[in-house]
Enzyme design. Structure first.
Site, PDB file in Angstrom:
ATOM      1  N   ARG A   1       3.000   2.653   6.979  1.00 37.99           N
ATOM      2  CA  ARG A   1       1.919   1.566   7.145  1.00 37.99           C
ATOM      3  C   ARG A   1       1.944   1.429   8.259  1.00 37.99           C
ATOM      4  O   ARG A   1       1.340   0.109   8.082  1.00 37.99           O
ATOM      5  CB  ARG A   1       1.926   1.467   6.019  1.00 37.99           C
ATOM      6  CG  ARG A   1       1.924   2.530   5.168  1.00 37.99           C
ATOM      7  CD  ARG A   1       0.943   1.880   3.869  1.00 37.99           C
ATOM      8  NE  ARG A   1       0.187   1.410   3.766  1.00 37.99           N
ATOM      9  CZ  ARG A   1      -1.065   1.491   4.024  1.00 37.99           C
ATOM     10  NH1 ARG A   1      -1.742   2.048   4.754  1.00 37.99           N
ATOM     11  NH2 ARG A   1      -1.215  -0.009   3.455  1.00 37.99           N
TER      12      ARG A   1
ATOM     13  N   TRP B   1       2.063 -12.433  -3.320  1.00 37.33           N
ATOM     14  CA  TRP B   1       0.892 -12.290  -3.075  1.00 37.33           C
ATOM     15  C   TRP B   1       0.436 -10.120  -3.011  1.00 37.33           C
ATOM     16  O   TRP B   1       1.155  -9.915  -2.026  1.00 37.33           O
ATOM     17  CB  TRP B   1       0.202 -12.936  -2.414  1.00 37.33           C
ATOM     18  CG  TRP B   1      -1.549 -12.576  -2.926  1.00 37.33           C
ATOM     19  CD1 TRP B   1      -2.735 -12.399  -3.133  1.00 37.33           C
ATOM     20  CD2 TRP B   1      -1.893 -12.080  -1.290  1.00 37.33           C
ATOM     21  NE1 TRP B   1      -3.356 -12.200  -3.174  1.00 37.33           N
ATOM     22  CE2 TRP B   1      -3.894 -11.598  -1.822  1.00 37.33           C
ATOM     23  CE3 TRP B   1      -2.218 -11.077  -0.178  1.00 37.33           C
ATOM     24  CZ2 TRP B   1      -4.862 -11.099  -1.800  1.00 37.33           C
ATOM     25  CZ3 TRP B   1      -2.969 -10.585   0.050  1.00 37.33           C
ATOM     26  CH2 TRP B   1      -4.377 -10.025  -0.577  1.00 37.33           C
TER      27      TRP B   1
ATOM     28  N   GLU C   1       1.591   2.550  -2.772  1.00 37.05           N
ATOM     29  CA  GLU C   1       2.178   1.144  -1.923  1.00 37.05           C
ATOM     30  C   GLU C   1       3.258  -0.080  -2.478  1.00 37.05           C
ATOM     31  O   GLU C   1       2.316  -0.344  -3.498  1.00 37.05           O
ATOM     32  CB  GLU C   1       0.926   0.569  -0.933  1.00 37.05           C
ATOM     33  CG  GLU C   1       0.831   0.366  -0.034  1.00 37.05           C
ATOM     34  CD  GLU C   1      -0.376  -0.257   1.011  1.00 37.05           C
ATOM     35  OE1 GLU C   1      -1.236   0.631   0.856  1.00 37.05           O
ATOM     36  OE2 GLU C   1      -0.668  -1.053   1.018  1.00 37.05           O
TER      37      GLU C   1
ATOM     38  N   ASP D   1      -2.161   0.485  -4.500  1.00 37.83           N
ATOM     39  CA  ASP D   1      -1.332  -0.440  -3.783  1.00 37.83           C
ATOM     40  C   ASP D   1      -0.589  -1.099  -4.995  1.00 37.83           C
ATOM     41  O   ASP D   1      -1.767  -2.359  -5.268  1.00 37.83           O
ATOM     42  CB  ASP D   1      -2.146  -0.984  -2.653  1.00 37.83           C
ATOM     43  CG  ASP D   1      -1.253  -1.901  -1.864  1.00 37.83           C
ATOM     44  OD1 ASP D   1      -0.423  -2.344  -1.908  1.00 37.83           O
ATOM     45  OD2 ASP D   1      -2.545  -2.802  -0.650  1.00 37.83           O
TER      46      ASP D   1
ATOM     47  N   TYR E   1      -5.445  -8.592  -7.175  1.00 35.31           N
ATOM     48  CA  TYR E   1      -5.456  -8.521  -5.958  1.00 35.31           C
ATOM     49  C   TYR E   1      -6.919  -6.912  -5.275  1.00 35.31           C
ATOM     50  O   TYR E   1      -6.739  -6.124  -6.742  1.00 35.31           O
ATOM     51  CB  TYR E   1      -4.044  -7.696  -5.855  1.00 35.31           C
ATOM     52  CG  TYR E   1      -4.518  -7.126  -4.735  1.00 35.31           C
ATOM     53  CD1 TYR E   1      -4.294  -7.722  -2.945  1.00 35.31           C
ATOM     54  CD2 TYR E   1      -4.000  -5.411  -4.073  1.00 35.31           C
ATOM     55  CE1 TYR E   1      -4.102  -6.704  -2.156  1.00 35.31           C
ATOM     56  CE2 TYR E   1      -4.258  -4.674  -3.086  1.00 35.31           C
ATOM     57  CZ  TYR E   1      -4.455  -5.556  -2.121  1.00 35.31           C
ATOM     58  OH  TYR E   1      -4.405  -4.497  -0.606  1.00 35.31           O
TER      59      TYR E   1
ATOM     60  N   GLU F   1       2.765  -2.697   6.153  1.00 38.22           N
ATOM     61  CA  GLU F   1       1.722  -3.268   6.629  1.00 38.22           C
ATOM     62  C   GLU F   1       2.176  -4.404   7.369  1.00 38.22           C
ATOM     63  O   GLU F   1       1.604  -4.944   7.517  1.00 38.22           O
ATOM     64  CB  GLU F   1       0.431  -2.871   5.873  1.00 38.22           C
ATOM     65  CG  GLU F   1       1.201  -3.938   4.147  1.00 38.22           C
ATOM     66  CD  GLU F   1      -0.690  -4.036   4.011  1.00 38.22           C
ATOM     67  OE1 GLU F   1      -1.016  -3.252   3.377  1.00 38.22           O
ATOM     68  OE2 GLU F   1      -0.078  -4.912   2.896  1.00 38.22           O
TER      69      GLU F   1
ATOM     70  N   GLU G   1      -6.188   5.094   6.538  1.00 39.02           N
ATOM     71  CA  GLU G   1      -7.040   3.929   5.361  1.00 39.02           C
ATOM     72  C   GLU G   1      -8.101   3.630   5.803  1.00 39.02           C
ATOM     73  O   GLU G   1      -7.793   2.838   7.144  1.00 39.02           O
ATOM     74  CB  GLU G   1      -5.154   2.257   5.271  1.00 39.02           C
ATOM     75  CG  GLU G   1      -6.512   1.448   4.036  1.00 39.02           C
ATOM     76  CD  GLU G   1      -5.668   0.196   3.501  1.00 39.02           C
ATOM     77  OE1 GLU G   1      -4.546  -0.260   4.412  1.00 39.02           O
ATOM     78  OE2 GLU G   1      -5.984  -0.638   2.923  1.00 39.02           O
TER      79      GLU G   1
ATOM     80  N   ARG H   1      -8.085   5.048  -2.478  1.00 35.47           N
ATOM     81  CA  ARG H   1      -7.198   3.805  -3.340  1.00 35.47           C
ATOM     82  C   ARG H   1      -7.893   3.615  -5.167  1.00 35.47           C
ATOM     83  O   ARG H   1      -9.388   2.995  -4.561  1.00 35.47           O
ATOM     84  CB  ARG H   1      -6.652   3.282  -2.550  1.00 35.47           C
ATOM     85  CG  ARG H   1      -6.133   2.073  -2.668  1.00 35.47           C
ATOM     86  CD  ARG H   1      -5.562   1.180  -1.873  1.00 35.47           C
ATOM     87  NE  ARG H   1      -6.258  -0.251  -2.189  1.00 35.47           N
ATOM     88  CZ  ARG H   1      -6.705  -1.548  -1.659  1.00 35.47           C
ATOM     89  NH1 ARG H   1      -5.271  -1.830  -1.079  1.00 35.47           N
ATOM     90  NH2 ARG H   1      -6.830  -2.227  -2.184  1.00 35.47           N
TER      91      ARG H   1
ATOM     92  N   HIS I   1       0.898  -3.870  -4.176  1.00 39.51           N
ATOM     93  CA  HIS I   1       0.453  -5.329  -3.401  1.00 39.51           C
ATOM     94  C   HIS I   1       1.799  -6.153  -4.073  1.00 39.51           C
ATOM     95  O   HIS I   1       2.110  -7.412  -3.576  1.00 39.51           O
ATOM     96  CB  HIS I   1      -0.750  -6.059  -3.181  1.00 39.51           C
ATOM     97  CG  HIS I   1      -0.662  -6.903  -2.665  1.00 39.51           C
ATOM     98  ND1 HIS I   1      -0.689  -7.826  -1.815  1.00 39.51           N
ATOM     99  CD2 HIS I   1      -1.107  -5.613  -1.076  1.00 39.51           C
ATOM    100  CE1 HIS I   1      -1.292  -7.877  -0.760  1.00 39.51           C
ATOM    101  NE2 HIS I   1      -1.925  -6.813  -0.604  1.00 39.51           N
TER     102      HIS I   1
HETATM  103  O1  KDG Z   1      -3.487  -9.413   5.584  1.00 37.63           O
HETATM  104  C1  KDG Z   1      -3.187  -8.896   3.836  1.00 37.63           C
HETATM  105  C2  KDG Z   1      -4.401  -7.451   4.104  1.00 37.63           C
HETATM  106  O2  KDG Z   1      -4.301  -6.887   5.530  1.00 37.63           O
HETATM  107  C3  KDG Z   1      -3.663  -6.776   3.012  1.00 37.63           C
HETATM  108  O3  KDG Z   1      -4.021  -7.237   1.152  1.00 37.63           O
HETATM  109  C4  KDG Z   1      -4.428  -5.956   2.904  1.00 37.63           C
HETATM  110  O4  KDG Z   1      -2.866  -4.669   1.346  1.00 37.63           O
HETATM  111  C5  KDG Z   1      -3.702  -4.456   2.259  1.00 37.63           C
HETATM  112  C6  KDG Z   1      -4.473  -3.300   2.109  1.00 37.63           C
HETATM  113  O5  KDG Z   1      -3.240  -2.019   1.924  1.00 37.63           O
HETATM  114  O6  KDG Z   1      -5.002  -3.007   3.352  1.00 37.63           O
HETATM  115 MG    MG Z   2      -1.369  -2.699   1.422  1.00 41.71          MG
END
Ligand code: KDG
Ligand code: MG
Length: 405
Positions: free
Chosen positions: A285, A405, A238, A212, A159, A264, A341, A147, A214
């Site tokens: 995920r 975030w 992601e 990611d 991030y 997630e 991951e 990643r 995010h």
């Molecule tokens: O608690 C938040 C994290 O687990 C997250 O920011 C991690 O996005 C994440 C990832 O893909 O590992």
């Molecule tokens: Mg993530």
């Protein structure tokens, strides 16, 4: 085999973890992960006050009935706190069942579908060159999927990359108030396509690349990004956008063939049902700790299989080695497993508290034949690292508007 006691522990060996231990009258105990990053104590109270008293005296083998009792019986259903608590109880009960049977949990799920579990590692750098240097190191260590995240020029913190550039930000375990970060979609677009262009030029086409977002983009922006990244052949993109409105992924899907992954933060199958059923994603995920444990992930995985959606469990450092072990059993069994991951097995303190029998070599992970989950928890060692209030950051646009975030 009756449940005689349920204990809840919270420790901070570099970051906070919530652990549940269930004891039985057979002398067997099981452990589960209930860590909810930034809201840990809500789950501790929920477990101690509202869950544990209802389970004493119940049959520890009745995993499904206890799951339904905690989910349907609560009336309110769903929710991150509720499902993290159910997850930890569920994992601990699978651990107990495995120990009682003398079998590793993957055998109880149906046995091995594969010999090893493919991992994707993280390369997160201060700039494109730094990110790619880190990726090169991981490739040298044998990882075949990476990643890529890079700090964005002109934004103080990004991030995946820590502000003072010393470490990977997710490992910080002591932020008594939420730090603030900035986001600019324009500046991000200027960087991200170039990152993947240079990665393909440097590493060729045999390495799997992932990214990611995010959840920082709107659906149409995600669609554009997916299209721009098509030449660089990502394994998946992601969390391109938030999918609270699951229909919004139709916009992304209509415009790009870049595979999409999400889940997630999901707590139940209902959070991803439409995404899966309408084949709007390629990887789901969900994490055992946040979506109701092994029982729930097995169900989501089977449902996803019907629609050609693969599993790719969340593997961030805010999931304890107990959750990682649970994922490893699911990944070893699941016919539609995709990729796991992986951010390492934890620092020395984590390894002192959680002794795991999972092994990692050449970018692959392997479960052991130990009965149950194959991971243990040292209560005395955990006491050396008391809970520290700590938050995830929040994100604002450059004009101050609160953003994802
Ligand atoms: O608690 C938040 C994290 O687990 C997250 O920011 C991690 O996005 C994440 C990832 O893909 O590992
Ligand atoms: Mg993530």
């Amino acid at each position: 085999m009756k449940i005689t006691a349920i204990k809840v522990f919270v420790c901070s060996p570099g970051r906070n973890f919530v652990t549940v231990k269930i004891h039985t009258d057979a002398g067997i105990y099981g452990i589960g992960d209930a860590t909810l990053n930034g809201r840990e104590m809500a789950v501790v109270t929920y477990l101690e006050e509202h869950v544990a008293p209802c389970l004493i005296g119940r049959d520890a083998h009745a995993i499904e009935d206890i799951w339904q009792y905690l989910y349907k019986g609560v009336y309110w259903r769903k929710g991150a706190v509720n499902l993290a608590a159910i997850a930890a109880i569920d994992m601990a009960l699978w651990d107990i069942k495995g120990k009682a049977a003398g079998l590793p949990v993957y055998q109880l799920l149906g046995g091995k579908s594969r010999q090893g579990v493919t991992l994707y590692a993280h390369a997160s750098g201060e700039n494109i060159a730094d990110t790619l240097d880190k990726a090169a190191q991981l490739i040298d260590q044998g990882y075949k999927a990476i990643r890529l995240q890079s700090a964005i020029p002109g934004l103080p913190v990004t991030y995946g990359v820590l502000g003072d550039k010393k470490d990977y930000y997710e490992l910080q375990g002591n932020r008594p108030l939420p730090p603030e970060e900035q986001w600019s979609t324009k500046k991000y677009f200027n960087l991200v396509v170039e990152l993947f262009k240079q990665a393909r030029e440097r590493f060729g086409n045999d390495i799997h690349l992932l990214h990611d977002v995010h959840s920082r983009l709107t659906p149409i922006e995600s669609a554009r990004l997916g299209k721009l990244l098509e030449p660089y052949d990502l394994l998946f993109l992601e969390d391109a956008s938030i999918a609270e409105n699951q229909d919004s992924y139709k916009i992304i899907r209509q415009h790009t063939t870049t595979p999409l992954a999400i889940g997630e933060t999901y707590n139940t199958i209902w959070d991803c049902k439409d995404l899966i059923q309408n084949q709007l994603i390629d990887y789901i995920r969900v994490a055992a700790t946040h979506a109701g444990g092994i029982t729930a992930l097995r169900r989501i995985g089977d449902f996803a299989n019907i629609y050609n959606v693969k599993t790719a469990p969340h593997g961030a450092p805010d999931l304890s080695p107990i959750c990682f072990a649970a994922h490893m059993h699911l990944n070893t069994w699941a016919p539609n497993f995709g990729i796991q991951e992986f951010v390492g097995l934890g620092n020395e303190q984590v390894k002192q508290i959680f002794t795991s029998t999972v092994t990692v070599s050449d970018g692959m992970a392997y479960v052991s034949e130990a009965p149950g989950l194959g991971v243990d928890f040292d209560e005395t060692a955990a006491q050396q690292y008391p809970y520290k209030r700590s938050y995830l950051p929040v994100s604002r646009l450059e004009d101050g508007t609160l953003w994802n975030w």
